[in-house]
Design a protein around this motif. Structure first.
Motif, PDB file in Angstrom:
ATOM      1  N   ASP A 174       2.934  -6.585  -4.012  1.00 46.06           N
ATOM      2  CA  ASP A 174       2.910  -6.366  -5.776  1.00 46.06           C
ATOM      3  C   ASP A 174       1.342  -6.429  -6.353  1.00 46.06           C
ATOM      4  OD1 ASP A 174       4.720  -5.274  -5.900  1.00 46.06           O
ATOM      5  OD2 ASP A 174       6.184  -7.655  -6.063  1.00 46.06           O
ATOM      6  N   ARG A 175       0.681  -6.932  -5.153  1.00 47.90           N
ATOM      7  CA  ARG A 175      -0.937  -6.793  -5.810  1.00 47.90           C
ATOM      8  C   ARG A 175      -1.987  -5.478  -5.371  1.00 47.90           C
ATOM      9  NH1 ARG A 175      -3.228 -12.872  -3.371  1.00 47.90           N
ATOM     10  NH2 ARG A 175      -1.533 -13.731  -3.721  1.00 47.90           N
ATOM     11  N   ARG A 176      -2.687  -6.155  -5.783  1.00 49.98           N
ATOM     12  CA  ARG A 176      -4.037  -4.871  -5.636  1.00 49.98           C
ATOM     13  C   ARG A 176      -4.935  -4.658  -4.354  1.00 49.98           C
ATOM     14  NH1 ARG A 176      -4.850  -0.772 -10.250  1.00 49.98           N
ATOM     15  NH2 ARG A 176      -2.968  -0.881 -11.244  1.00 49.98           N
TER      16      ARG A 176
ATOM     17  N   ARG B  48      -6.742  -6.741   3.863  1.00 52.79           N
ATOM     18  CA  ARG B  48      -7.192  -4.951   3.393  1.00 52.79           C
ATOM     19  C   ARG B  48      -6.424  -4.362   4.792  1.00 52.79           C
ATOM     20  NH1 ARG B  48     -11.627  -4.720  -0.830  1.00 52.79           N
ATOM     21  NH2 ARG B  48     -10.799  -6.960  -2.054  1.00 52.79           N
TER      22      ARG B  48
ATOM     23  N   SER C  21       2.366   0.601  -3.171  1.00 54.89           N
ATOM     24  CA  SER C  21       2.701   2.297  -3.426  1.00 54.89           C
ATOM     25  C   SER C  21       1.379   2.317  -2.262  1.00 54.89           C
ATOM     26  CB  SER C  21       1.952   2.034  -4.444  1.00 54.89           C
ATOM     27  OG  SER C  21       3.017   1.874  -5.642  1.00 54.89           O
ATOM     28  N   ASN C  22       0.461   1.599  -1.767  1.00 53.11           N
ATOM     29  CA  ASN C  22      -0.087   2.445  -1.104  1.00 53.11           C
ATOM     30  C   ASN C  22       0.440   2.727   0.274  1.00 53.11           C
ATOM     31  OD1 ASN C  22      -3.411   2.641  -0.512  1.00 53.11           O
ATOM     32  ND2 ASN C  22      -2.978   1.118  -1.992  1.00 53.11           N
TER      33      ASN C  22
ATOM     34  N   SER D  57      -7.936  -4.690  -4.752  1.00 55.40           N
ATOM     35  CA  SER D  57      -9.290  -5.925  -4.615  1.00 55.40           C
ATOM     36  C   SER D  57      -8.820  -6.698  -4.525  1.00 55.40           C
ATOM     37  CB  SER D  57      -9.267  -4.976  -6.208  1.00 55.40           C
ATOM     38  OG  SER D  57      -8.672  -5.410  -6.700  1.00 55.40           O
ATOM     39  N   GLN D  58      -7.265  -7.562  -4.918  1.00 54.80           N
ATOM     40  CA  GLN D  58      -6.927  -8.871  -4.453  1.00 54.80           C
ATOM     41  C   GLN D  58      -6.811  -9.335  -3.674  1.00 54.80           C
ATOM     42  OE1 GLN D  58      -3.703  -7.921  -7.534  1.00 54.80           O
ATOM     43  NE2 GLN D  58      -4.706  -9.486  -9.343  1.00 54.80           N
TER      44      GLN D  58
ATOM     45  N   PRO E  40      -7.329   2.387  -3.916  1.00 49.59           N
ATOM     46  CA  PRO E  40      -7.720   0.724  -4.561  1.00 49.59           C
ATOM     47  C   PRO E  40      -6.169   1.018  -5.756  1.00 49.59           C
ATOM     48  CG  PRO E  40      -9.734   2.340  -5.284  1.00 49.59           C
ATOM     49  CD  PRO E  40      -8.344   2.694  -4.193  1.00 49.59           C
ATOM     50  N   THR E  41      -5.821   2.048  -6.398  1.00 49.67           N
ATOM     51  CA  THR E  41      -5.498   2.077  -7.734  1.00 49.67           C
ATOM     52  C   THR E  41      -4.306   1.834  -8.012  1.00 49.67           C
ATOM     53  OG1 THR E  41      -5.107   4.336  -7.633  1.00 49.67           O
ATOM     54  CG2 THR E  41      -7.003   3.576  -9.125  1.00 49.67           C
ATOM     55  N   MET E  42      -3.882   1.368  -6.468  1.00 50.08           N
ATOM     56  CA  MET E  42      -2.389   1.533  -5.999  1.00 50.08           C
ATOM     57  C   MET E  42      -1.588   0.100  -6.011  1.00 50.08           C
ATOM     58  SD  MET E  42      -1.245   4.964  -4.098  1.00 50.08           S
ATOM     59  CE  MET E  42      -1.878   6.368  -5.216  1.00 50.08           C
ATOM     60  N   SER E  43      -0.782  -0.448  -6.091  1.00 54.25           N
ATOM     61  CA  SER E  43      -0.261  -1.423  -5.621  1.00 54.25           C
ATOM     62  C   SER E  43      -0.216  -1.483  -4.228  1.00 54.25           C
ATOM     63  CB  SER E  43       1.248  -1.706  -5.881  1.00 54.25           C
ATOM     64  OG  SER E  43       1.731  -1.473  -5.386  1.00 54.25           O
TER      65      SER E  43
END
Ligand SMILES: Nc1ncnc2c1ncn2[C@@H]1O[C@H](COP(=O)(O)OP(=O)(O)O)[C@@H](O)[C@H]1O
Ligand SMILES: [Mg+2]
Lengths: 290, 365
Positions: free
Chosen positions: B128-130, B139, B94-95, B132-133, B88-91
């Motif tokens: 470039d989103r997280r 997802r 990055s995931n 959670s967005q 959750p802490t990465m874009s």
């Protein structure tokens, strides 16, 4: 009537405590602020308005400067030490170790004690003629010195160590609960991706604990402001005034030096300082969550 | 060529035996679906193939290599979870990159690869989103993308669509199927949803309480279930079961189910039938239709006159509950044929689709 009750039950149920908070919290904050603008000595009197003169005097009291600096020094060190070590201990306990509840209890026990007891225990432990120093001497290391309590430059560490010893359990418990709340699948995904455990903690898990950090910082910040009893029991502000905290200063001015006006001014400054630190932090954190 | 081999695999948690002597061979390129009620050990089996759980005894082979004691990261697999398990802490980017970076692949290769897969899954505008967005469906796409970029030998899916709403589930199902068809990578897919299993699987494995019940092509498992559990678990509405016993009249076998005697001349018995044997006759609703409707393989269907006692529209067809002596059976009528309640109609039985189970052992005979 019934419908009125149904609709307003929650307000009715809450109103006594709201009233109490309004009087005893905000009411007395206002009262203290009022006293700080007077020249009150042993008793609050409102017939001698002096404006901001008490604040001016506070600014020119060297002892206040020591106390005020100490609050930041002690507070900063205490936050840093307690949060980092509390987190490390929580991570160690999270490794599904044997006898987990045993270790958890050991870390949590000091929490059950009041600050006064903690202060007295550490006063004994750090006393050069009774505690750790004597023990180490008996082991043969006669050059060992542990003079934190008697050295004005290091006495702050005595406060930090004692406060950490007491606060660590709560911090550990909060972090451990946070760690346990993290979706197991994240760990599994990381295991399949081949991410080493420490990297998972640093880059994924610890950032996920941000809400726990908020809780911990708020709780610890409160205990910094409330640490009056610890200081009184452990160092009594000494040696000299070197381990004075604003709360001790305030108490001293109010009840020993009969200078209620100055004491009230210091209380208001303390409140202002705490709010100045906490409000932006709370604001930023809660807005990020929303 | 065998890609995955699970041999004599057992798994216990304390005294609870979760997997009982599982044997499974998976060919390269197959899409295997593990199907079963929840708690039957599907995820445990998948985790054991992934290396996330240790087995109590047995062996796992992937690509001809014994991986029983190999770390998950060295098994050349990728996994998609029901909870997505995105960091959750990465874009999103990055995931998708993290696993490759951990493997020491240079960024100059990772970048274009991630972008290519993201385009393929229609998530390139979300990079470039997280997490959670993103919506649930997005997802899950990211989670699939994270698995895709690794280009593994085997894909493992643990109920990847269970958190999505029905419509999204159907479209993601099609996409996963297309993906498998174009990549041809071996996949194991866990689900409790029989529709997903039927549509995705090249072969499916039906499990119950830690044991494999049946392995086979979806239509084989559907039409020739090996026991009552499998017969009952698949199909919606479920298979009709009629209790009765067998009759043998000079070489001709039939089943007396009380209200009627069903001829079983065309039925291929796996075990020699015994006169008087207590049996359960299974027939799916789509094999019970008005006698006027032509059914599967031409031949004149066996017909009975039965009373409808309840009807249900499902949109595409009408489900009709029919009284058959003491028992009730459900037939599937075309949507334009709605019989009147209580007025007997001629019903055709497609007995070429019948399944016969021994009443005691519950096995197909
Ligand atoms: N870590 C565990 N400890 C104890 N029991 C477990 C554990 N994981 C799974 N189980 C048990 O194993 C059984 C199978 O679980 P699982 O494989 O998750 O089922 P499924 O995926 O088919 O729903 C369940 O009865 C579950 O309670
Ligand atoms: Mg599961």
């Amino acid at each position: 009537m019934r419908r009125f009750l149904q609709r307003h039950m929650s307000q009715i149920a809450l109103s006594p405590s709201l009233a109490l908070i309004a009087i005893f919290l905000y009411g007395f904050i206002a009262y203290t602020a009022a006293v700080s603008t007077t020249n009150s000595k042993a008793f609050p009197r409102f017939d001698n308005f002096v404006g901001l003169e008490q604040y001016w005097r506070l600014l020119h009291t060297p002892r206040w400067h020591v106390a005020f600096t100490n609050m930041f020094l002690f507070g900063g060190l205490f936050l840093l030490v307690t949060i980092s070590l509390g987190l490390v201990i929580a991570i160690l306990i999270d490794q599904r170790i044997r006898a987990e509840s045993f270790f958890r209890s050991i870390v949590m026990y000091p929490m059950a004690m009041s600050f006064v007891v903690t202060g007295i225990i550490w006063q004994w432990l750090l006393n050069p003629t009774l505690g750790i120093e004597v023990m180490v001497h008996q082991l043969g290391f006669t050059s060992f010195r542990l003079d934190w309590l008697t050295n004005p430059d290091t006495v702050i560490w005595a406060l930090v160590v004692a406060a950490f010893w007491q606060g660590c359990g709560l911090v550990m418990a909060l972090f451990l609960a946070g760690l346990r709340g993290i979706d197991e699948d994240i760990w599994k995904a990381a295991a399949i991706d081949g991410i080493p455990a420490w990297r998972v903690y640093v880059f994924i898990v610890i950032p996920m604990l941000a809400p726990v950090f908020l809780t911990v910082v708020v709780l610890l910040a409160l205990s910094i402001v409330r640490s009056f009893d610890l200081v009184v029991a452990l160092t009594n502000g000494g040696p000299g005034v070197s381990s004075d905290l604003p709360s001790v200063f305030m108490f001293d001015m109010a009840f020993r030096r009969t200078n209620l006006g100055l004491s009230a001014a210091s209380a208001v400054v303390m409140l202002g300082t705490v709010l100045a630190i906490l409000i932006p932090y709370l604001y930023a954190e809660t807005r990020e969550r929303a | 060529m065998i890609d995955i081999r699970v041999s004599n695999c057992n798994k216990s948690y304390g005294s609870l035996r979760v997997l009982k002597d599982i044997n499974l061979e998976i060919e390269r390129g197959e899409f295997i679906v593990l199907l079963g009620p929840s708690g039957c050990g599907k995820s445990t089996l998948l985790h054991i193939v992934a290396g996330l759980d240790r087995l109590s005894s047995g062996e796992i082979e992937i690509g001809g290599r014994d991986v029983t004691d190999v770390e998950p990261k060295d098994r050349d697999i990728a996994m998609v979870f029901q909870s997505y398990a995105l960091y959750p802490t990465m874009s999103v980017r990055s995931n998708m990159e993290f696993g490759l970076r951990m493997r020491g692949k240079p960024m100059s290769e990772i970048r274009p690869l991630v972008e290519e897969k993201a385009r393929m899954l229609h998530i390139d505008h979300l990079l470039d989103r997280r997490p959670s967005q993103l919506s649930g469906g997005q997802r899950q796409r990211v989670a699939i993308g994270r698995a895709l970029v690794r280009d593994p030998k085997v894909f493992l899916f643990d109920e990847p669509l269970s958190n999505l709403d029905a419509k999204l589930r159907a479209s993601m199902r099609t996409e996963i199927k297309k993906l498998h068809q174009s990549l041809g990578t071996t996949a194991i897919y866990v689900t409790h949803d029989q529709l997903e299993a039927m549509t995705l699987a090249t072969r499916m494995v039906v499990m119950k309480a830690g044991e494999i019940q049946q392995i086979g092509k979806p239509e084989e498992v559907y039409h020739r279930p090996v026991n009552l559990f499998v017969a009952d678990f698949l199909g919606n509405p479920g298979m009709n079961f009629m209790k009765g016993h067998l009759r043998l009249d000079g070489g001709r076998v039939s089943a007396d189910v009380g209200a009627a005697t069903l001829p079983l001349d065309g039925y291929a018995f796996e075990v020699a039938p015994v006169a008087g044997q207590a049996v359960v006759i299974g027939l799916r609703p789509e094999s019970i239709q008005p006698a006027s409707v032509q059914m599967s393989d031409g031949g004149a269907p066996y017909a009975l006159t039965l009373k409808p006692i309840l009807t249900e529209h499902t949109g595409s067809d009408n489900l009709v509950v029919l009284a058959m002596g003491e028992q009730e059976i459900v037939g599937k009528f075309p949507s334009d044929m709605l019989p009147k309640l209580g007025e007997p109609v001629a019903i055709g039985f497609d007995l070429s689709r019948v399944s016969v189970f021994d009443a005691e052992s519950e096995r197909r005979i």
